[in-house]
Scaffold this active site. Sequence first.
Site, PDB file in Angstrom:
ATOM      1  N   LYS A  48       0.804  -1.195   0.000  1.00  0.00           N
ATOM      2  CA  LYS A  48       0.000   0.000   0.000  1.00  0.00           C
ATOM      3  C   LYS A  48       0.847   1.259   0.000  1.00  0.00           C
ATOM      4  O   LYS A  48       0.389   2.344  -0.355  1.00  0.00           O
ATOM      5  CB  LYS A  48      -0.860   0.032   1.285  1.00  0.00           C
ATOM      6  CG  LYS A  48      -1.795  -1.101   1.475  1.00  0.00           C
ATOM      7  CD  LYS A  48      -2.533  -0.899   2.808  1.00  0.00           C
ATOM      8  CE  LYS A  48      -3.208  -2.156   3.249  1.00  0.00           C
ATOM      9  NZ  LYS A  48      -3.640  -2.056   4.654  1.00  0.00           N
ATOM     10  N   GLY A  49       2.103   1.130   0.454  1.00  0.00           N
ATOM     11  CA  GLY A  49       2.911   2.305   0.797  1.00  0.00           C
ATOM     12  C   GLY A  49       3.071   3.356  -0.278  1.00  0.00           C
ATOM     13  O   GLY A  49       3.269   4.529   0.026  1.00  0.00           O
ATOM     14  N   GLU A  80       7.717   2.687  -5.949  1.00  0.00           N
ATOM     15  CA  GLU A  80       7.802   2.152  -4.583  1.00  0.00           C
ATOM     16  C   GLU A  80       7.976   3.292  -3.586  1.00  0.00           C
ATOM     17  O   GLU A  80       8.463   4.374  -3.935  1.00  0.00           O
ATOM     18  CB  GLU A  80       8.980   1.157  -4.532  1.00  0.00           C
ATOM     19  CG  GLU A  80       9.279   0.551  -3.190  1.00  0.00           C
ATOM     20  CD  GLU A  80       8.168  -0.295  -2.597  1.00  0.00           C
ATOM     21  OE1 GLU A  80       7.029   0.208  -2.462  1.00  0.00           O
ATOM     22  OE2 GLU A  80       8.435  -1.441  -2.210  1.00  0.00           O
ATOM     23  N   ASP A  81       7.561   3.057  -2.350  1.00  0.00           N
ATOM     24  CA  ASP A  81       7.712   4.093  -1.327  1.00  0.00           C
ATOM     25  C   ASP A  81       9.127   4.147  -0.760  1.00  0.00           C
ATOM     26  O   ASP A  81       9.717   5.211  -0.632  1.00  0.00           O
ATOM     27  CB  ASP A  81       6.681   3.913  -0.194  1.00  0.00           C
ATOM     28  CG  ASP A  81       6.690   2.509   0.412  1.00  0.00           C
ATOM     29  OD1 ASP A  81       7.414   1.620  -0.091  1.00  0.00           O
ATOM     30  OD2 ASP A  81       5.956   2.285   1.395  1.00  0.00           O
ATOM     31  N   ASP A 135      14.368  -0.694   1.674  1.00  0.00           N
ATOM     32  CA  ASP A 135      14.986  -0.899   2.979  1.00  0.00           C
ATOM     33  C   ASP A 135      15.981  -2.061   2.832  1.00  0.00           C
ATOM     34  O   ASP A 135      17.105  -1.865   2.392  1.00  0.00           O
ATOM     35  CB  ASP A 135      13.855  -1.180   3.969  1.00  0.00           C
ATOM     36  CG  ASP A 135      14.318  -1.288   5.406  1.00  0.00           C
ATOM     37  OD1 ASP A 135      15.194  -0.522   5.810  1.00  0.00           O
ATOM     38  OD2 ASP A 135      13.793  -2.155   6.132  1.00  0.00           O
ATOM     39  N   LYS A 147      17.025   3.660   1.788  1.00  0.00           N
ATOM     40  CA  LYS A 147      17.823   3.504   3.014  1.00  0.00           C
ATOM     41  C   LYS A 147      18.948   2.514   2.706  1.00  0.00           C
ATOM     42  O   LYS A 147      18.875   1.346   3.098  1.00  0.00           O
ATOM     43  CB  LYS A 147      16.945   2.908   4.135  1.00  0.00           C
ATOM     44  CG  LYS A 147      16.152   3.905   4.938  1.00  0.00           C
ATOM     45  CD  LYS A 147      15.719   3.330   6.287  1.00  0.00           C
ATOM     46  CE  LYS A 147      14.352   2.717   6.228  1.00  0.00           C
ATOM     47  NZ  LYS A 147      13.796   2.341   7.557  1.00  0.00           N
ATOM     48  N   PHE A 202      13.346   4.604  11.191  1.00  0.00           N
ATOM     49  CA  PHE A 202      12.036   4.167  10.741  1.00  0.00           C
ATOM     50  C   PHE A 202      11.212   5.433  10.493  1.00  0.00           C
ATOM     51  O   PHE A 202      11.119   6.290  11.362  1.00  0.00           O
ATOM     52  CB  PHE A 202      11.359   3.260  11.767  1.00  0.00           C
ATOM     53  CG  PHE A 202      10.190   2.531  11.164  1.00  0.00           C
ATOM     54  CD1 PHE A 202      10.389   1.385  10.399  1.00  0.00           C
ATOM     55  CD2 PHE A 202       8.901   3.012  11.319  1.00  0.00           C
ATOM     56  CE1 PHE A 202       9.317   0.727   9.804  1.00  0.00           C
ATOM     57  CE2 PHE A 202       7.826   2.364  10.737  1.00  0.00           C
ATOM     58  CZ  PHE A 202       8.031   1.215   9.985  1.00  0.00           C
ATOM     59  N   VAL A 203      10.658   5.536   9.278  1.00  0.00           N
ATOM     60  CA  VAL A 203       9.938   6.761   8.909  1.00  0.00           C
ATOM     61  C   VAL A 203       8.467   6.483   8.614  1.00  0.00           C
ATOM     62  O   VAL A 203       8.090   5.363   8.252  1.00  0.00           O
ATOM     63  CB  VAL A 203      10.603   7.472   7.701  1.00  0.00           C
ATOM     64  CG1 VAL A 203      11.963   8.016   8.076  1.00  0.00           C
ATOM     65  CG2 VAL A 203      10.709   6.534   6.497  1.00  0.00           C
ATOM     66  N   ASP A 228       3.606   3.685   6.679  1.00  0.00           N
ATOM     67  CA  ASP A 228       2.872   3.463   7.924  1.00  0.00           C
ATOM     68  C   ASP A 228       3.739   2.897   9.034  1.00  0.00           C
ATOM     69  O   ASP A 228       4.835   2.383   8.799  1.00  0.00           O
ATOM     70  CB  ASP A 228       1.731   2.477   7.680  1.00  0.00           C
ATOM     71  CG  ASP A 228       2.252   1.053   7.506  1.00  0.00           C
ATOM     72  OD1 ASP A 228       3.161   0.835   6.669  1.00  0.00           O
ATOM     73  OD2 ASP A 228       1.776   0.152   8.227  1.00  0.00           O
TER      74      ASP A 228
HETATM   75  P1  IMP Z   1      12.324  -4.059   1.967  1.00  0.00           P
HETATM   76  O1  IMP Z   1      11.748  -5.274   1.335  1.00  0.00           O
HETATM   77  O2  IMP Z   1      13.013  -4.368   3.262  1.00  0.00           O
HETATM   78  O3  IMP Z   1      13.182  -3.233   1.045  1.00  0.00           O
HETATM   79  O4  IMP Z   1      11.150  -3.174   2.489  1.00  0.00           O
HETATM   80  C1  IMP Z   1      10.263  -2.610   1.690  1.00  0.00           C
HETATM   81  C2  IMP Z   1       8.977  -2.300   2.407  1.00  0.00           C
HETATM   82  O5  IMP Z   1       9.090  -2.249   3.828  1.00  0.00           O
HETATM   83  C3  IMP Z   1       8.582  -0.941   1.984  1.00  0.00           C
HETATM   84  O6  IMP Z   1       7.855  -0.986   0.791  1.00  0.00           O
HETATM   85  C4  IMP Z   1       7.785  -0.443   3.155  1.00  0.00           C
HETATM   86  O7  IMP Z   1       6.440  -0.826   2.992  1.00  0.00           O
HETATM   87  C5  IMP Z   1       8.378  -1.133   4.345  1.00  0.00           C
HETATM   88  N1  IMP Z   1       9.331  -0.247   5.063  1.00  0.00           N
HETATM   89  C6  IMP Z   1      10.681  -0.299   5.065  1.00  0.00           C
HETATM   90  N2  IMP Z   1      11.225   0.670   5.811  1.00  0.00           N
HETATM   91  C7  IMP Z   1      10.174   1.389   6.292  1.00  0.00           C
HETATM   92  C8  IMP Z   1      10.094   2.569   7.126  1.00  0.00           C
HETATM   93  O8  IMP Z   1      11.058   3.185   7.573  1.00  0.00           O
HETATM   94  N3  IMP Z   1       8.822   2.983   7.391  1.00  0.00           N
HETATM   95  C9  IMP Z   1       7.696   2.368   6.922  1.00  0.00           C
HETATM   96  N4  IMP Z   1       7.750   1.288   6.136  1.00  0.00           N
HETATM   97  C10 IMP Z   1       8.984   0.797   5.823  1.00  0.00           C
HETATM   98 MG    MG Z   2       5.927  -0.661   0.311  1.00  0.00          MG
END
Ligand code: IMP
Ligand code: MG
Length: 184
Positions: A50-51, A106-107, A110, A138, A159-160, A166
């Site tokens: 959803k982000g 993408e939002d 991470d 990040k 964490f944002v 969210d």
């Molecule tokens: P990844 O798979 O670890 O790269 O994470 C991606 C997803 O984790 C993002 O699309 C977000 O939905 C969530 N996410 C990662 N870091 C944050 C944060 O700091 N705040 C909120 N959601 C996050």
């Molecule tokens: Mg996301």
Amino acid sequence: MEENNIELYQSRIKRVLITQDEIAAAIKETGEKISASYDGRPILLVSILKGSFVFLADLCRAITVPCEIGFMCAKSYYNGTVSAGVVKITMDLEQDISKYHVIIVEDIIDTGRTLNDVVKLLKTRKPISLKVVTLLDKPSRRKVAFEADMALFTIPDHFVIGYGLDCGEYYRNLPYIAEYDETK
Ligand code: IMP
Ligand code: MG
């Protein structure tokens, strides 16, 4: 989250990291870049829910060439604010992407796991081209090597929340990006 405790809710918004104006300026520039890359073949913006829904809404309005919108839901599972390393596609695209220049919207990147999996999957469907645009990056948190083609803001390991992002499904409606206070 104690959703009936508005003071606690507000006190967890530690500080604004990226303002509305800064977001708007960066999106305008990215919209121009995407528009300039148009070669007459259709662009499909693929929003990862959803982000990214707020980012998508503003980004698509900063693009001046024809583009379509598609949605996918990828859930990365969290223990509190820490990624558990499991990604699941819970809703897939309806378009046949072989006819499109696909841009994944993408939002935040991470650990990199979500986009690594989504990109792998979409490549098997042979789009004309495939690019990734992320609002936030990040890089210090990567667990798998993954680079976006366009990242609007690189942020430190906080964490944002806000602007679609969210914590426990709250704060997506903040119009800016803020640091979340995990100590409260
Ligand atoms: P990844 O798979 O670890 O790269 O994470 C991606 C997803 O984790 C993002 O699309 C977000 O939905 C969530 N996410 C990662 N870091 C944050 C944060 O700091 N705040 C909120 N959601 C996050
Ligand atoms: Mg996301």
